[in-house]
Design a protein around this motif. Sequence first.
Motif, PDB file in Angstrom:
ATOM      1  N   THR A  12     -25.460 -10.932  47.263  1.00  0.00           N
ATOM      2  CA  THR A  12     -26.646 -10.343  46.614  1.00  0.00           C
ATOM      3  C   THR A  12     -27.181 -11.344  45.621  1.00  0.00           C
ATOM      4  OG1 THR A  12     -25.276  -9.307  44.934  1.00  0.00           O
ATOM      5  CG2 THR A  12     -25.790  -7.987  46.879  1.00  0.00           C
ATOM      6  N   ASP A  13     -28.483 -11.234  45.311  1.00  0.00           N
ATOM      7  CA  ASP A  13     -29.078 -12.109  44.297  1.00  0.00           C
ATOM      8  C   ASP A  13     -28.570 -11.738  42.932  1.00  0.00           C
ATOM      9  OD1 ASP A  13     -32.217 -12.047  46.066  1.00  0.00           O
ATOM     10  OD2 ASP A  13     -30.487 -13.408  46.272  1.00  0.00           O
ATOM     11  N   LEU A  14     -28.476 -12.719  42.035  1.00  0.00           N
ATOM     12  CA  LEU A  14     -28.081 -12.433  40.666  1.00  0.00           C
ATOM     13  C   LEU A  14     -29.164 -11.603  39.987  1.00  0.00           C
ATOM     14  CD1 LEU A  14     -26.650 -15.890  39.552  1.00  0.00           C
ATOM     15  CD2 LEU A  14     -25.396 -13.796  40.094  1.00  0.00           C
ATOM     16  N   PRO A  15     -28.786 -10.658  39.107  1.00  0.00           N
ATOM     17  CA  PRO A  15     -29.792  -9.876  38.391  1.00  0.00           C
ATOM     18  C   PRO A  15     -30.636 -10.775  37.509  1.00  0.00           C
ATOM     19  CG  PRO A  15     -27.607  -8.877  38.241  1.00  0.00           C
ATOM     20  CD  PRO A  15     -27.429 -10.240  38.827  1.00  0.00           C
ATOM     21  N   SER A  16     -31.840 -10.340  37.277  1.00  0.00           N
ATOM     22  CA  SER A  16     -32.730 -11.091  36.382  1.00  0.00           C
ATOM     23  C   SER A  16     -32.290 -10.914  34.952  1.00  0.00           C
ATOM     24  CB  SER A  16     -34.170 -10.584  36.562  1.00  0.00           C
ATOM     25  OG  SER A  16     -34.251  -9.239  36.101  1.00  0.00           O
ATOM     26  N   GLU A  17     -32.857 -11.767  34.078  1.00  0.00           N
ATOM     27  CA  GLU A  17     -32.528 -11.672  32.646  1.00  0.00           C
ATOM     28  C   GLU A  17     -32.851 -10.297  32.110  1.00  0.00           C
ATOM     29  OE1 GLU A  17     -30.820 -13.246  29.327  1.00  0.00           O
ATOM     30  OE2 GLU A  17     -31.098 -14.237  31.279  1.00  0.00           O
ATOM     31  N   SER A  18     -33.965  -9.696  32.589  1.00  0.00           N
ATOM     32  CA  SER A  18     -34.352  -8.382  32.081  1.00  0.00           C
ATOM     33  C   SER A  18     -33.375  -7.315  32.524  1.00  0.00           C
ATOM     34  CB  SER A  18     -35.774  -8.033  32.572  1.00  0.00           C
ATOM     35  OG  SER A  18     -35.799  -8.036  34.001  1.00  0.00           O
ATOM     36  N   ASP A  39     -22.400 -13.281  21.726  1.00  0.00           N
ATOM     37  CA  ASP A  39     -22.196 -14.700  21.486  1.00  0.00           C
ATOM     38  C   ASP A  39     -21.295 -14.954  20.285  1.00  0.00           C
ATOM     39  OD1 ASP A  39     -23.637 -15.445  23.664  1.00  0.00           O
ATOM     40  OD2 ASP A  39     -25.510 -15.786  22.576  1.00  0.00           O
ATOM     41  N   ALA A  40     -21.277 -14.009  19.330  1.00  0.00           N
ATOM     42  CA  ALA A  40     -20.444 -14.190  18.141  1.00  0.00           C
ATOM     43  C   ALA A  40     -19.004 -13.746  18.363  1.00  0.00           C
ATOM     44  CB  ALA A  40     -21.047 -13.407  16.963  1.00  0.00           C
ATOM     45  N   THR A  41     -18.761 -12.991  19.408  1.00  0.00           N
ATOM     46  CA  THR A  41     -17.419 -12.470  19.653  1.00  0.00           C
ATOM     47  C   THR A  41     -16.456 -13.613  19.964  1.00  0.00           C
ATOM     48  OG1 THR A  41     -18.323 -10.429  20.572  1.00  0.00           O
ATOM     49  CG2 THR A  41     -16.032 -10.943  21.108  1.00  0.00           C
ATOM     50  N   PRO A  42     -15.298 -13.697  19.282  1.00  0.00           N
ATOM     51  CA  PRO A  42     -14.345 -14.780  19.560  1.00  0.00           C
ATOM     52  C   PRO A  42     -13.624 -14.608  20.891  1.00  0.00           C
ATOM     53  CG  PRO A  42     -13.443 -13.306  17.910  1.00  0.00           C
ATOM     54  CD  PRO A  42     -14.862 -12.854  18.138  1.00  0.00           C
ATOM     55  N   LEU A  43     -13.862 -13.486  21.573  1.00  0.00           N
ATOM     56  CA  LEU A  43     -13.329 -13.296  22.912  1.00  0.00           C
ATOM     57  C   LEU A  43     -14.386 -13.697  23.939  1.00  0.00           C
ATOM     58  CD1 LEU A  43     -11.615  -9.795  22.667  1.00  0.00           C
ATOM     59  CD2 LEU A  43     -10.497 -12.000  22.704  1.00  0.00           C
ATOM     60  N   CYS A  44     -13.933 -14.144  25.092  1.00  0.00           N
ATOM     61  CA  CYS A  44     -14.837 -14.413  26.208  1.00  0.00           C
ATOM     62  C   CYS A  44     -15.306 -13.083  26.788  1.00  0.00           C
ATOM     63  CB  CYS A  44     -14.102 -15.249  27.256  1.00  0.00           C
ATOM     64  SG  CYS A  44     -14.917 -15.312  28.850  1.00  0.00           S
ATOM     65  N   VAL A  45     -16.635 -12.878  26.908  1.00  0.00           N
ATOM     66  CA  VAL A  45     -17.191 -11.636  27.445  1.00  0.00           C
ATOM     67  C   VAL A  45     -17.964 -11.952  28.722  1.00  0.00           C
ATOM     68  CG1 VAL A  45     -18.666  -9.629  27.013  1.00  0.00           C
ATOM     69  CG2 VAL A  45     -17.381 -10.663  25.131  1.00  0.00           C
ATOM     70  N   THR A  46     -17.660 -11.201  29.781  1.00  0.00           N
ATOM     71  CA  THR A  46     -18.335 -11.355  31.064  1.00  0.00           C
ATOM     72  C   THR A  46     -18.773  -9.978  31.553  1.00  0.00           C
ATOM     73  OG1 THR A  46     -16.864 -13.203  31.592  1.00  0.00           O
ATOM     74  CG2 THR A  46     -18.152 -12.282  33.409  1.00  0.00           C
ATOM     75  N   LEU A  47     -20.012  -9.872  32.077  1.00  0.00           N
ATOM     76  CA  LEU A  47     -20.521  -8.598  32.566  1.00  0.00           C
ATOM     77  C   LEU A  47     -20.612  -8.631  34.096  1.00  0.00           C
ATOM     78  CD1 LEU A  47     -23.405  -7.876  30.008  1.00  0.00           C
ATOM     79  CD2 LEU A  47     -21.012  -7.165  29.905  1.00  0.00           C
ATOM     80  N   PHE A  48     -20.272  -7.481  34.721  1.00  0.00           N
ATOM     81  CA  PHE A  48     -20.310  -7.324  36.171  1.00  0.00           C
ATOM     82  C   PHE A  48     -21.102  -6.064  36.510  1.00  0.00           C
ATOM     83  CE2 PHE A  48     -16.360  -9.276  34.884  1.00  0.00           C
ATOM     84  CZ  PHE A  48     -16.250 -10.374  35.714  1.00  0.00           C
ATOM     85  N   ASP A  49     -21.888  -6.124  37.594  1.00  0.00           N
ATOM     86  CA  ASP A  49     -22.561  -4.899  38.029  1.00  0.00           C
ATOM     87  C   ASP A  49     -21.621  -4.075  38.910  1.00  0.00           C
ATOM     88  OD1 ASP A  49     -22.543  -6.001  40.584  1.00  0.00           O
ATOM     89  OD2 ASP A  49     -24.641  -6.618  40.533  1.00  0.00           O
ATOM     90  N   ARG A  51     -21.470  -3.682  41.910  1.00  0.00           N
ATOM     91  CA  ARG A  51     -21.115  -4.294  43.198  1.00  0.00           C
ATOM     92  C   ARG A  51     -20.231  -5.535  42.998  1.00  0.00           C
ATOM     93  NH1 ARG A  51     -26.134  -3.027  42.805  1.00  0.00           N
ATOM     94  NH2 ARG A  51     -26.839  -5.164  42.381  1.00  0.00           N
ATOM     95  N   SER A  52     -19.648  -5.632  41.779  1.00  0.00           N
ATOM     96  CA  SER A  52     -18.702  -6.704  41.436  1.00  0.00           C
ATOM     97  C   SER A  52     -19.361  -8.070  41.321  1.00  0.00           C
ATOM     98  CB  SER A  52     -17.543  -6.769  42.448  1.00  0.00           C
ATOM     99  OG  SER A  52     -16.848  -5.564  42.454  1.00  0.00           O
ATOM    100  N   ASN A  53     -20.701  -8.109  41.143  1.00  0.00           N
ATOM    101  CA  ASN A  53     -21.367  -9.377  40.882  1.00  0.00           C
ATOM    102  C   ASN A  53     -21.227  -9.744  39.411  1.00  0.00           C
ATOM    103  OD1 ASN A  53     -22.447  -9.929  43.502  1.00  0.00           O
ATOM    104  ND2 ASN A  53     -23.922  -8.282  43.168  1.00  0.00           N
ATOM    105  N   CYS A  54     -20.973 -11.001  39.110  1.00  0.00           N
ATOM    106  CA  CYS A  54     -20.986 -11.480  37.728  1.00  0.00           C
ATOM    107  C   CYS A  54     -22.451 -11.667  37.329  1.00  0.00           C
ATOM    108  CB  CYS A  54     -20.221 -12.797  37.621  1.00  0.00           C
ATOM    109  SG  CYS A  54     -20.256 -13.503  35.959  1.00  0.00           S
TER     110      CYS A  54
END
Length: 587
Positions: A12-18, A39-49, A51-54
């Motif tokens: 699938t295509d990556l989601p847009s910035e919006s 961005d300020a969090t000292p932990l690495c943060v990753t978001l997934f939709d 459908r398991s897309n990053c």
Amino acid sequence: MDDNLDTAVPDTDLPSESSAAAIPFDHGGDQSVLRMMMDATPLCVTLFDSRSNCIDCNQEALRLFEVGTREEYTERFFRFSPEFQPDGSSSAEEAFRYLAKALREGSCAFRWTHLTSTGCVLPTEITLVRLSTPGEDVVAGYARDLRPQLAAEQLERSASERVKLLLGASPLFVSLWNRDYQNIECNQEALNLFDIDDKGTYLDHFFDLSPERQPDGTLTSDKVRQVIDEAFARGRYVFEWMHCTPDGEPIPSEVTLVRLRYQGDYVVAGYTRDMRSQLEAERSARESAKRLDALVRSLPLGCMFWTDVGELLECNEQAAKMFRLPDEAAVREHYYTDLFPPKQPDGRSSVEKIREMVKEALESGHSVSEWMYHTIDGEPIPSELTLVPISDGSDGYQIASYCRDLRELQSTLEINRKLQQLAYFDPLTGASSRINFMQMLKARMADLREGDTFGLGLFDVDHFKEVNDAHGHKAGDLVLEAIVSRVRDLMPEGGIVGRYGGDEFMVQLGVMGRHELEQWYARLLREISRIKVTADSEILGTAISLGCCFWQPACHDAEVLLEQADAALYEAKNAGRNCYVMRDFIC
């Protein structure tokens, strides 16, 4: 991670910035705050939709994985894992299983091995949390770099040769502070840490969750103001802090304060890490090191530690005593010059041999060999040297050597040898003891077969009492020694002479025909009669009387055979002495 995991990601295509910015965070919809907090969090943060897309990440993720842009990160995310996790499971399958679990159950936490963009192994602790958006649920993944914690665990394992602890993961909690030093927001982990049910209780009673004074003596209320002012001025401030549970249990913590925009103004976000597990591990490591040091120093073996290239690092007191040196420093000073010879007893160079032992220890886990040391004054120390490699906590090894001083053991073996000599042989004549002779006689009789000719002889010295009475026991001893020596000279291979007691001796020559045995007895009597012993300037002659009993298949008892040989001996004495009598075994 290889392309198998990458192709397992839905195409699938990556989601847009919006679309990525449409995830609410319950802060009045201010999306810039969300971005700044991420961005300020000292932990690495990753978001997934769903459908398991990053679909997005924070700045810490780019730093941790050494990636330049979010686009590159989201596109390559599933390549930042090896094909298989350390437990052998497929990274692709496990990643999608955990994401599905978080969407289904709301959250999950686990350990995961990543790879940076340059291929470096990156062990992490992952917490996945389901977040709701107007369009669909998404999953936020919080990754904590475990390398510092694992390094501390490795340090602890190195200190005790054999003491091992795992440091439990401590979740961060987040709280927001305004310029008036008011705690205005927190996350669920803050409530979990203090076992508080609702956010309002935490916010209203925050100062009750710290002691009146911090460990440096500063009032907690004053220090809160000080560190918040520092964070507002610097933008980021890290410090140690002492919290406590509602029932007073101390919670030593590490706090990171970060300045960020929130609802049109600046606030300070505090990220707190519970340090109890790590501090306990460090304390345990120190105690383990002390116990290990006490154990090594009390060992009855000489113990030394080298680098893997042979440099002596330290030794215990027993090693210094073994070398007759005052202390560890003296051992280091003299070790390579005065404490072992250039060549070992097996002819090999000491330097080359120790290098080979170190190589063997590194390859197989240990090496054991005989080794010759010297005391500082040159006394040889025959030893058994055992080398064991010990990880130094990084990529190298130290070598522990345990030296067993064999001098006492060799002395004990020599004593045992002498005791065995006394038990098996007559100390005067060297003939076998009665016990040893009878054991060998029984063994030989057990091997006899019907038709074998086997005779047991028993002789004593004619008029031996008169020699002792007239010339003393010393003269008698000389006579016995001379006779047994001549018997041995005449003995065929495999023959045995044993002392029965006093001046009586037993003889067995193995399987031998009657005629041959009779000839040997006749020769023995002649040779004995030719012996001359000088005592008190007087020359003494010698003679013996001998009785022999021939074995029969019906004879199973060596003692009975000996009794009948004794009876034949008395027949020889009654026949006038200096002769022999041969008789068959009588059942």
